[in-house]
Design a protein around this motif. Structure first.
Motif, PDB file in Angstrom:
ATOM      1  N   HIS A 117      46.324  37.731  46.289  1.00 17.75           N
ATOM      2  CA  HIS A 117      45.953  38.714  45.269  1.00 17.75           C
ATOM      3  C   HIS A 117      44.512  38.449  44.846  1.00 17.75           C
ATOM      4  O   HIS A 117      44.097  37.294  44.725  1.00 17.75           O
ATOM      5  N   PRO A 118      43.714  39.489  44.616  1.00 22.56           N
ATOM      6  CA  PRO A 118      42.346  39.247  44.130  1.00 22.56           C
ATOM      7  C   PRO A 118      42.370  38.428  42.842  1.00 22.56           C
ATOM      8  O   PRO A 118      43.254  38.602  42.007  1.00 22.56           O
ATOM      9  N   CYS A 119      41.386  37.531  42.724  1.00 23.04           N
ATOM     10  CA  CYS A 119      41.421  36.629  41.570  1.00 23.04           C
ATOM     11  C   CYS A 119      40.296  36.844  40.577  1.00 23.04           C
ATOM     12  O   CYS A 119      40.295  36.227  39.519  1.00 23.04           O
ATOM     13  N   GLY A 120      39.353  37.703  40.869  1.00 25.41           N
ATOM     14  CA  GLY A 120      38.280  37.930  39.914  1.00 25.41           C
ATOM     15  C   GLY A 120      37.220  38.856  40.486  1.00 25.41           C
ATOM     16  O   GLY A 120      37.398  39.442  41.552  1.00 25.41           O
ATOM     17  N   PHE A 121      36.124  38.966  39.731  1.00 30.92           N
ATOM     18  CA  PHE A 121      35.034  39.884  40.079  1.00 30.92           C
ATOM     19  C   PHE A 121      33.726  39.139  40.305  1.00 30.92           C
ATOM     20  O   PHE A 121      33.482  38.096  39.698  1.00 30.92           O
ATOM     21  N   TYR A 122      32.881  39.734  41.130  1.00 33.08           N
ATOM     22  CA  TYR A 122      31.488  39.323  41.163  1.00 33.08           C
ATOM     23  C   TYR A 122      30.626  40.576  41.126  1.00 33.08           C
ATOM     24  O   TYR A 122      31.056  41.658  41.510  1.00 33.08           O
ATOM     25  N   LEU A 123      29.404  40.399  40.621  1.00 38.90           N
ATOM     26  CA  LEU A 123      28.433  41.482  40.521  1.00 38.90           C
ATOM     27  C   LEU A 123      27.382  41.257  41.597  1.00 38.90           C
ATOM     28  O   LEU A 123      26.986  40.118  41.854  1.00 38.90           O
ATOM     29  N   ARG A 124      26.947  42.350  42.183  1.00 39.03           N
ATOM     30  CA  ARG A 124      25.918  42.233  43.202  1.00 39.03           C
ATOM     31  C   ARG A 124      25.128  43.531  43.276  1.00 39.03           C
ATOM     32  O   ARG A 124      25.665  44.611  43.098  1.00 39.03           O
ATOM     33  N   ASN A 125      23.848  43.394  43.541  1.00 42.53           N
ATOM     34  CA  ASN A 125      22.983  44.523  43.877  1.00 42.53           C
ATOM     35  C   ASN A 125      22.708  44.370  45.364  1.00 42.53           C
ATOM     36  O   ASN A 125      22.020  43.447  45.787  1.00 42.53           O
ATOM     37  N   PHE A 126      23.275  45.275  46.162  1.00 44.80           N
ATOM     38  CA  PHE A 126      23.157  45.188  47.603  1.00 44.80           C
ATOM     39  C   PHE A 126      22.686  46.529  48.149  1.00 44.80           C
ATOM     40  O   PHE A 126      23.318  47.555  47.904  1.00 44.80           O
ATOM     41  N   GLU A 127      21.558  46.511  48.832  1.00 49.53           N
ATOM     42  CA  GLU A 127      20.959  47.709  49.403  1.00 49.53           C
ATOM     43  C   GLU A 127      20.795  48.805  48.343  1.00 49.53           C
ATOM     44  O   GLU A 127      21.181  49.951  48.539  1.00 49.53           O
ATOM     45  N   ASN A 128      20.256  48.401  47.198  1.00 50.72           N
ATOM     46  CA  ASN A 128      19.985  49.295  46.066  1.00 50.72           C
ATOM     47  C   ASN A 128      21.222  49.967  45.492  1.00 50.72           C
ATOM     48  O   ASN A 128      21.139  51.036  44.896  1.00 50.72           O
ATOM     49  N   SER A 129      22.377  49.348  45.661  1.00 52.29           N
ATOM     50  CA  SER A 129      23.610  49.825  45.030  1.00 52.29           C
ATOM     51  C   SER A 129      24.177  48.706  44.173  1.00 52.29           C
ATOM     52  O   SER A 129      24.258  47.555  44.620  1.00 52.29           O
ATOM     53  N   LEU A 130      24.549  49.055  42.942  1.00 49.95           N
ATOM     54  CA  LEU A 130      25.166  48.074  42.046  1.00 49.95           C
ATOM     55  C   LEU A 130      26.665  48.058  42.306  1.00 49.95           C
ATOM     56  O   LEU A 130      27.312  49.103  42.336  1.00 49.95           O
ATOM     57  N   TRP A 131      27.193  46.855  42.480  1.00 53.84           N
ATOM     58  CA  TRP A 131      28.599  46.665  42.806  1.00 53.84           C
ATOM     59  C   TRP A 131      29.302  45.841  41.735  1.00 53.84           C
ATOM     60  O   TRP A 131      28.717  44.925  41.154  1.00 53.84           O
ATOM     61  N   LEU A 132      30.558  46.148  41.531  1.00 58.35           N
ATOM     62  CA  LEU A 132      31.502  45.296  40.817  1.00 58.35           C
ATOM     63  C   LEU A 132      32.633  45.105  41.823  1.00 58.35           C
ATOM     64  O   LEU A 132      33.421  46.012  42.070  1.00 58.35           O
ATOM     65  N   ARG A 133      32.635  43.946  42.448  1.00 61.13           N
ATOM     66  CA  ARG A 133      33.560  43.702  43.550  1.00 61.13           C
ATOM     67  C   ARG A 133      34.607  42.679  43.151  1.00 61.13           C
ATOM     68  O   ARG A 133      34.296  41.680  42.504  1.00 61.13           O
ATOM     69  N   GLY A 134      35.834  42.947  43.550  1.00 59.43           N
ATOM     70  CA  GLY A 134      36.886  41.955  43.414  1.00 59.43           C
ATOM     71  C   GLY A 134      36.830  41.019  44.610  1.00 59.43           C
ATOM     72  O   GLY A 134      36.296  41.379  45.661  1.00 59.43           O
ATOM     73  N   TYR A 135      37.351  39.815  44.437  1.00 63.00           N
ATOM     74  CA  TYR A 135      37.361  38.864  45.543  1.00 63.00           C
ATOM     75  C   TYR A 135      38.637  38.038  45.523  1.00 63.00           C
ATOM     76  O   TYR A 135      39.310  37.947  44.497  1.00 63.00           O
ATOM     77  N   ARG A 136      38.949  37.470  46.656  1.00 64.90           N
ATOM     78  CA  ARG A 136      40.027  36.501  46.782  1.00 64.90           C
ATOM     79  C   ARG A 136      39.404  35.155  47.099  1.00 64.90           C
ATOM     80  O   ARG A 136      38.380  35.096  47.780  1.00 64.90           O
ATOM     81  N   ALA A 137      40.022  34.089  46.632  1.00 67.16           N
ATOM     82  CA  ALA A 137      39.553  32.736  46.933  1.00 67.16           C
ATOM     83  C   ALA A 137      40.771  31.886  47.245  1.00 67.16           C
ATOM     84  O   ALA A 137      41.625  31.688  46.380  1.00 67.16           O
ATOM     85  N   MET A 138      40.851  31.458  48.484  1.00 62.68           N
ATOM     86  CA  MET A 138      41.998  30.658  48.918  1.00 62.68           C
ATOM     87  C   MET A 138      41.545  29.238  49.209  1.00 62.68           C
ATOM     88  O   MET A 138      40.746  29.033  50.135  1.00 62.68           O
ATOM     89  N   GLY A 139      42.003  28.288  48.401  1.00 66.95           N
ATOM     90  CA  GLY A 139      41.654  26.892  48.618  1.00 66.95           C
ATOM     91  C   GLY A 139      40.153  26.676  48.594  1.00 66.95           C
ATOM     92  O   GLY A 139      39.431  27.349  47.870  1.00 66.95           O
ATOM     93  N   GLU A 140      39.699  25.744  49.390  1.00 78.05           N
ATOM     94  CA  GLU A 140      38.268  25.500  49.490  1.00 78.05           C
ATOM     95  C   GLU A 140      37.665  26.447  50.507  1.00 78.05           C
ATOM     96  O   GLU A 140      38.230  26.677  51.571  1.00 78.05           O
ATOM     97  N   CYS A 141      36.532  27.033  50.149  1.00 81.90           N
ATOM     98  CA  CYS A 141      35.863  27.938  51.079  1.00 81.90           C
ATOM     99  C   CYS A 141      34.362  27.852  50.850  1.00 81.90           C
ATOM    100  O   CYS A 141      33.892  27.333  49.838  1.00 81.90           O
TER     101      CYS A 141
END
Length: 153
Positions: A117-141
């Motif tokens: 299940h997604p565990c949180g959000f990150y913000l990013r400006n990528f190719e002149n688009s503002l993103w609010l992206r969810g992410y998953r994090a499994m163990g160490e990565c």
């Protein structure tokens, strides 16, 4: 540890917050949409000002690979606290001038114990688009070199 911003959170219902993001042209991935539906993504009815602190993994003594839990634990040792899940949406609306390329992960408690299940959000400006992206994090990565975390100060 770098003080980052003071923002106001809460005071608007979930659907209005999402509508504001859409009006601003913020882009989302499917994980973000899943998180929007989670009960933890429920802004409080009252408005609250919070201070955010930006931390590089190296400032927490972390080097790739590392786990999200290790970052939260190390930050806690420094007196920092995780953010409520919905804080990322308020920050995205306040941080429209984010530099291109940087990842800004909003550290928040996992809404589900299931690592799929997604565990949180990150913000990013990528190719002149503002993103609010969810992410998953499994163990160490491995995390992007430009990743920084935000915590409540």
């Amino acid at each position: 540890m770098e003080p980052f911003k003071e923002i106001s959170i809460g005071g608007v219902p979930r659907h209005q917050l999402i509508n504001r993001l859409v009006k601003e042209g913020i882009r989302f991935n499917d994980y973000a949409k899943t998180l929007f539906e989670h009960p933890a993504f429920s802004p409080d009815g009252s408005t609250e000002k919070v201070n955010l602190v930006k931390v590089k993994p190296s400032e927490l003594g972390l080097h790739n690979p590392y786990s999200l839990e290790a970052a939260v634990s190390r930050a806690s040792d420094l007196g920092l606290r995780p953010c409520p899940l919905y804080l990322a949406a308020f920050l995205r609306l306040e941080y429209l001038d984010q530099p291109e390329g940087a990842y800004l992960t909003v550290a928040s408690p996992r809404p589900e114990s299931d690592e799929n299940h997604p565990c949180g959000f990150y913000l990013r400006n990528f190719e002149n688009s503002l993103w609010l992206r969810g992410y998953r994090a499994m163990g160490e990565c491995d995390h992007p070199a430009s990743n920084e975390f935000l915590f409540l100060g």
